[in-house]
Design an enzyme around this catalytic site. Sequence first.
Site, short mmCIF file in Angstrom:
data_model
loop_
_atom_site.label_atom_id
_atom_site.label_comp_id
_atom_site.label_asym_id
_atom_site.label_seq_id
_atom_site.Cartn_x
_atom_site.Cartn_y
_atom_site.Cartn_z
CE LYS A 1 -1.47 2.15 3.61
NZ LYS A 1 -2.14 2.95 4.65
NE ARG B 1 0.69 13.33 7.19
CZ ARG B 1 0.32 14.43 7.80
NH1 ARG B 1 -0.89 14.53 8.28
NH2 ARG B 1 1.13 15.45 7.94
N PRO C 1 4.19 16.61 10.59
CG PRO C 1 6.15 17.68 11.27
CD PRO C 1 5.28 16.51 11.59
CB ILE C 2 2.73 19.11 5.56
CG1 ILE C 2 2.09 20.40 6.12
CG2 ILE C 2 1.77 17.94 5.68
CD1 ILE C 2 0.88 20.86 5.39
CG ASP C 3 7.86 21.22 8.87
OD1 ASP C 3 7.57 20.02 8.78
OD2 ASP C 3 8.70 21.66 9.67
CG LEU C 4 10.51 18.08 7.00
CD1 LEU C 4 10.96 16.69 7.43
CD2 LEU C 4 11.70 19.05 7.05
CB CYS D 1 -3.81 6.79 11.49
SG CYS D 1 -4.55 5.32 10.74
CB VAL E 1 8.77 7.11 13.72
CG1 VAL E 1 8.26 7.67 12.39
CG2 VAL E 1 10.05 6.31 13.52
#
Length: 418
Positions: A23, A95, A125-128, A119, A329
């Site tokens: 997946k 996501r 975070p999506i900052d990267l 989940c 993580v």
Amino acid sequence: MKDIIAVEGGVKLSGEVRAEGAKNACLPIMAASLLCEGRVVLQEVPPLEDVLTMCKVLNALGARTKYDKRQKKLQIETPAVLKTKAPYNLVRKMRASFLVLGPLLARTGRAGVSLPGGCAIGIRPIDLHLKGLKALGAEVIIGHGYIETVAAKICGERVYLDFPSVGATENIMMAAALAEGTTVIENAAEEPEVVDLARFINAMGGRVSGAGTDTVSIHGVASLKGVEYTVIPDRIEAGTFMIAAAITGGSVTVKNIIPAHLTALIAKLREVGCEIEEDEGIIHIFREGPIRAVDVKTLPYPGFPTDLQSPMMALLSLAKGASVITETVFENRFMHADELRRMGAQIKIEGNSAIITGREKLYGAPVRATDLRAGAALVLAGLAAEGRTEVGALYHIDRGYFRFAEKLAALGARIRRL
């Protein structure tokens, strides 16, 4: 009444089981199909809720998808002109929908995606992702629940990731595939799913090198073409069945597996007391002695996978002695501990560590999946527990496991989906 999985514990699993396509490899590859104009044909696409959601996202952007669940074959037709905004009602469910940002930006010069869902296991975070896209020349605008990226031209650049994020590595890699010049991602994620995406991009005519190491180079090309491609096996599903054999003291052969992708798990299961035999595309695992306590620390690949932390916690709940699991993580991935305690597990949470004092028995109880992998862990605990366990909130499990109960039943488990 909502669906539940009912398990009567106490049966040692035996037999053969086949893992599906991965997946976590399939979803970014589906997103990357937006990079080309034409037809992509994907083989070994697992019939999961997340895959169906991603099909809807691609359709909403103007692509046409045709999915044969029986053959596990997905066709994606991508037109010359794409829509540039992924709808909130789909992205909030999963996501991985956020992965269309990079390829959309590369193809159209503009991409809009709502802030992602998935989940509830941490902030993630999506900052990267955005840092990388900005480095390639994109302007980022955040407002009204959406992220908009605009770029007149994408240009190659060096990008250093503060954390080896899989999603950020993939998004930047896809955007850079059609950029002018060369992009170098430093401290890149090394996961097999990243390698599979790079291979797919190269199969379309891209020029990606270094995938699987911490430095990935992407030499931009003018265009990419459609291709037929087979997705790698799902190491997390395979690992879940290996832990199922371990927790029941069974003997199971897992097929359609790449043993090298599960080196960390194999090492820990041997420490626990399992015998494991590896062959090409196959792993055989059995346990005869007691479960031994071990310490586990989740890490980015090639370390122990965070997605197998909760099934491992279920296993160590029955170990002789005390074990410590340290989660590095995700900061909120111990929610399943409360549910395991309902079954008699002795678990104490201290910060990002769980101290598990093994018990002789677990006891069946009604429990609820708190996320995808936690759901699998509770089913595994039920396989070894005394009495009946009922696992609810199965929509989590359906996001990542195809016919999970049926596959376990074929190995001898007394399990039914009701």
